[in-house]
Motif scaffolding. Structure first.
Motif, mmCIF file in Angstrom:
data_model
loop_
_atom_site.group_PDB
_atom_site.id
_atom_site.type_symbol
_atom_site.label_atom_id
_atom_site.label_comp_id
_atom_site.label_asym_id
_atom_site.label_seq_id
_atom_site.Cartn_x
_atom_site.Cartn_y
_atom_site.Cartn_z
ATOM 1 N N ILE A 140 79.543 19.590 42.549
ATOM 2 C CA ILE A 140 79.945 20.943 42.147
ATOM 3 C C ILE A 140 78.713 21.775 41.810
ATOM 4 C CG2 ILE A 140 81.279 22.284 40.474
ATOM 5 C CD1 ILE A 140 83.097 19.797 40.149
ATOM 6 N N PHE A 141 77.813 21.198 41.036
ATOM 7 C CA PHE A 141 76.572 21.890 40.677
ATOM 8 C C PHE A 141 75.677 22.051 41.914
ATOM 9 C CE2 PHE A 141 78.112 20.384 36.665
ATOM 10 C CZ PHE A 141 77.646 21.267 35.717
ATOM 11 N N ARG A 142 75.592 21.007 42.720
ATOM 12 C CA ARG A 142 74.712 21.017 43.889
ATOM 13 C C ARG A 142 75.115 22.126 44.868
ATOM 14 N NH1 ARG A 142 71.152 17.459 45.924
ATOM 15 N NH2 ARG A 142 71.668 16.021 44.214
ATOM 16 N N ARG A 143 76.412 22.330 45.032
ATOM 17 C CA ARG A 143 76.900 23.352 45.949
ATOM 18 C C ARG A 143 76.361 24.730 45.559
ATOM 19 N NH1 ARG A 143 82.199 22.345 45.286
ATOM 20 N NH2 ARG A 143 82.728 24.248 44.149
ATOM 21 N N VAL A 144 76.355 25.018 44.273
ATOM 22 C CA VAL A 144 75.877 26.317 43.809
ATOM 23 C C VAL A 144 74.360 26.417 43.923
ATOM 24 C CG1 VAL A 144 75.743 27.877 41.830
ATOM 25 C CG2 VAL A 144 77.842 26.571 42.255
ATOM 26 N N VAL A 145 73.670 25.329 43.550
ATOM 27 C CA VAL A 145 72.205 25.347 43.611
ATOM 28 C C VAL A 145 71.728 25.519 45.051
ATOM 29 C CG1 VAL A 145 70.124 23.959 43.287
ATOM 30 C CG2 VAL A 145 71.862 24.048 41.488
ATOM 31 N N GLU A 146 72.308 24.776 45.973
ATOM 32 C CA GLU A 146 71.875 24.868 47.367
ATOM 33 C C GLU A 146 72.196 26.237 47.959
ATOM 34 O OE1 GLU A 146 73.585 21.492 49.333
ATOM 35 O OE2 GLU A 146 72.052 20.116 48.565
ATOM 36 N N ALA A 147 73.329 26.809 47.568
ATOM 37 C CA ALA A 147 73.659 28.156 48.039
ATOM 38 C C ALA A 147 72.684 29.180 47.471
ATOM 39 C CB ALA A 147 75.089 28.509 47.650
ATOM 40 N N PRO A 157 61.265 24.157 43.539
ATOM 41 C CA PRO A 157 60.688 23.506 44.719
ATOM 42 C C PRO A 157 61.496 22.325 45.236
ATOM 43 C CG PRO A 157 59.453 22.941 42.743
ATOM 44 C CD PRO A 157 60.416 24.005 42.352
ATOM 45 N N ASP A 158 62.290 21.688 44.388
ATOM 46 C CA ASP A 158 63.042 20.501 44.805
ATOM 47 C C ASP A 158 64.407 20.519 44.124
ATOM 48 O OD1 ASP A 158 64.101 17.804 44.954
ATOM 49 O OD2 ASP A 158 62.114 17.156 45.605
ATOM 50 N N ALA A 159 65.470 20.691 44.910
ATOM 51 C CA ALA A 159 66.813 20.788 44.338
ATOM 52 C C ALA A 159 67.221 19.496 43.650
ATOM 53 C CB ALA A 159 67.830 21.138 45.432
ATOM 54 N N ASP A 160 66.851 18.345 44.207
ATOM 55 C CA ASP A 160 67.238 17.068 43.609
ATOM 56 C C ASP A 160 66.621 16.895 42.225
ATOM 57 O OD1 ASP A 160 68.804 16.227 45.739
ATOM 58 O OD2 ASP A 160 67.128 15.298 46.780
ATOM 59 N N VAL A 161 65.343 17.217 42.113
ATOM 60 C CA VAL A 161 64.670 17.111 40.823
ATOM 61 C C VAL A 161 65.283 18.099 39.833
ATOM 62 C CG1 VAL A 161 62.486 17.452 39.604
ATOM 63 C CG2 VAL A 161 62.515 16.262 41.806
ATOM 64 N N HIS A 167 71.101 18.008 34.639
ATOM 65 C CA HIS A 167 72.095 17.099 34.060
ATOM 66 C C HIS A 167 71.551 16.430 32.800
ATOM 67 C CE1 HIS A 167 74.935 17.725 37.211
ATOM 68 N NE2 HIS A 167 74.207 17.166 38.154
ATOM 69 N N GLY A 168 70.261 16.111 32.818
ATOM 70 C CA GLY A 168 69.660 15.498 31.635
ATOM 71 C C GLY A 168 69.735 16.408 30.422
ATOM 72 N N VAL A 169 69.430 17.682 30.623
ATOM 73 C CA VAL A 169 69.497 18.656 29.518
ATOM 74 C C VAL A 169 70.928 18.769 29.001
ATOM 75 C CG1 VAL A 169 69.299 21.098 28.950
ATOM 76 C CG2 VAL A 169 67.476 19.979 30.235
ATOM 77 N N ARG A 199 66.084 28.315 33.551
ATOM 78 C CA ARG A 199 64.715 28.574 33.977
ATOM 79 C C ARG A 199 64.170 27.473 34.872
ATOM 80 N NH1 ARG A 199 62.796 30.684 27.992
ATOM 81 N NH2 ARG A 199 64.340 32.363 27.889
ATOM 82 N N MET A 200 64.840 26.329 34.912
ATOM 83 C CA MET A 200 64.400 25.260 35.814
ATOM 84 C C MET A 200 64.719 25.600 37.263
ATOM 85 S SD MET A 200 65.229 21.719 33.820
ATOM 86 C CE MET A 200 66.992 22.025 33.690
ATOM 87 N N LEU A 201 65.644 26.519 37.457
ATOM 88 C CA LEU A 201 66.047 26.874 38.819
ATOM 89 C C LEU A 201 65.321 28.088 39.360
ATOM 90 C CD1 LEU A 201 69.884 26.371 38.357
ATOM 91 C CD2 LEU A 201 68.298 24.847 39.535
#
Length: 209
Positions: A140-147, A157-161, A167-169, A199-201
């Motif tokens: 669910i989160f990945r879909r928004v980040v990649e879009a 620079p890296d969506a996986d990181v 998720h850790g935060v 801010r990580m994104l």
């Protein structure tokens, strides 16, 4: 007359099954997999242990039902919140997901945190189940980040990181934003976590937060 009677029986069975799953969820949250047992589930549900076997074949089937129920409920709530802001920016969408996730962990369903957010010892037979649960949640989160990346709105620079850090935060927030805090204080902390995690994104999130 047979069909309505059968339907009523099925509804009663579903309600009792849901009650058993809720009880098992609380016990798993309190004691973990090793500390949960069917005797305690039966006692808290006020039924005979033998009656549990009319609904679940054993502890592992019941635990699997708990994991599936919690995964489904959390993901449905996230999708519902995402639906409210689907026409807004990707930044607003991910902030909405983050806020709802924190609200679930620290307010509306804190029992989720001990089972999914914190390091937990699960038997080998449940490793794939837990991985699948986390994969469905992450999607669910990945879909928004990649879009957001495709639209040029995010510049991580890296969506996986970024997702792992995100998720850790969110998971760590459940350790210090306690359910017992006053609602106003919890809301302030939710906003602070969302602002920081955004801010990580994207560096642009710093000015938008």
């Amino acid at each position: 007359m047979t069909q309505p009677a059968t339907t009523r029986v099925a509804r009663r069975r579903d309600r009792r099954k849901a009650e058993i799953v809720r009880t098992a969820t609380a016990l798993l949250s309190e004691h973990g997999y090793q500390g949960m047992n069917l005797e305690d589930v039966a006692e808290r549900t006020d039924i005979a242990k033998a009656t549990l076997y009319h609904y679940f074949s054993g502890k592992d089937e019941l635990v699997a039902a708990v994991i599936e129920a919690m995964t489904t409920e959390v993901n449905q709530r996230l999708e519902q919140e995402l639906g409210r802001v689907r026409d807004r920016s990707h930044l607003e969408q991910i902030r909405t997901l983050m806020r709802e996730q924190i609200r679930i962990l620290t307010d509306t369903a804190p029992e989720v945190a001990p089972l999914f957010s914190w390091p937990t010892t699960w038997p080998d037979s449940f490793q794939d189940t837990i991985k699948d649960s986390r994969r469905r949640h992450d999607a669910i989160f990945r879909r928004v980040v990649e879009a957001g990346l495709a639209a040029g709105e995010f510049d991580c620079p890296d969506a996986d990181v970024a997702l792992q850090c995100l998720h850790g935060v969110l998971n760590q927030s459940s350790l210090w934003i306690r359910p017992s805090l006053p609602p106003e204080r919890k809301a302030q902390l939710w906003d602070a976590v969302v602002d920081t995690a955004s801010r990580m994104l994207s560096l642009r999130a710093a000015s938008a937060g």
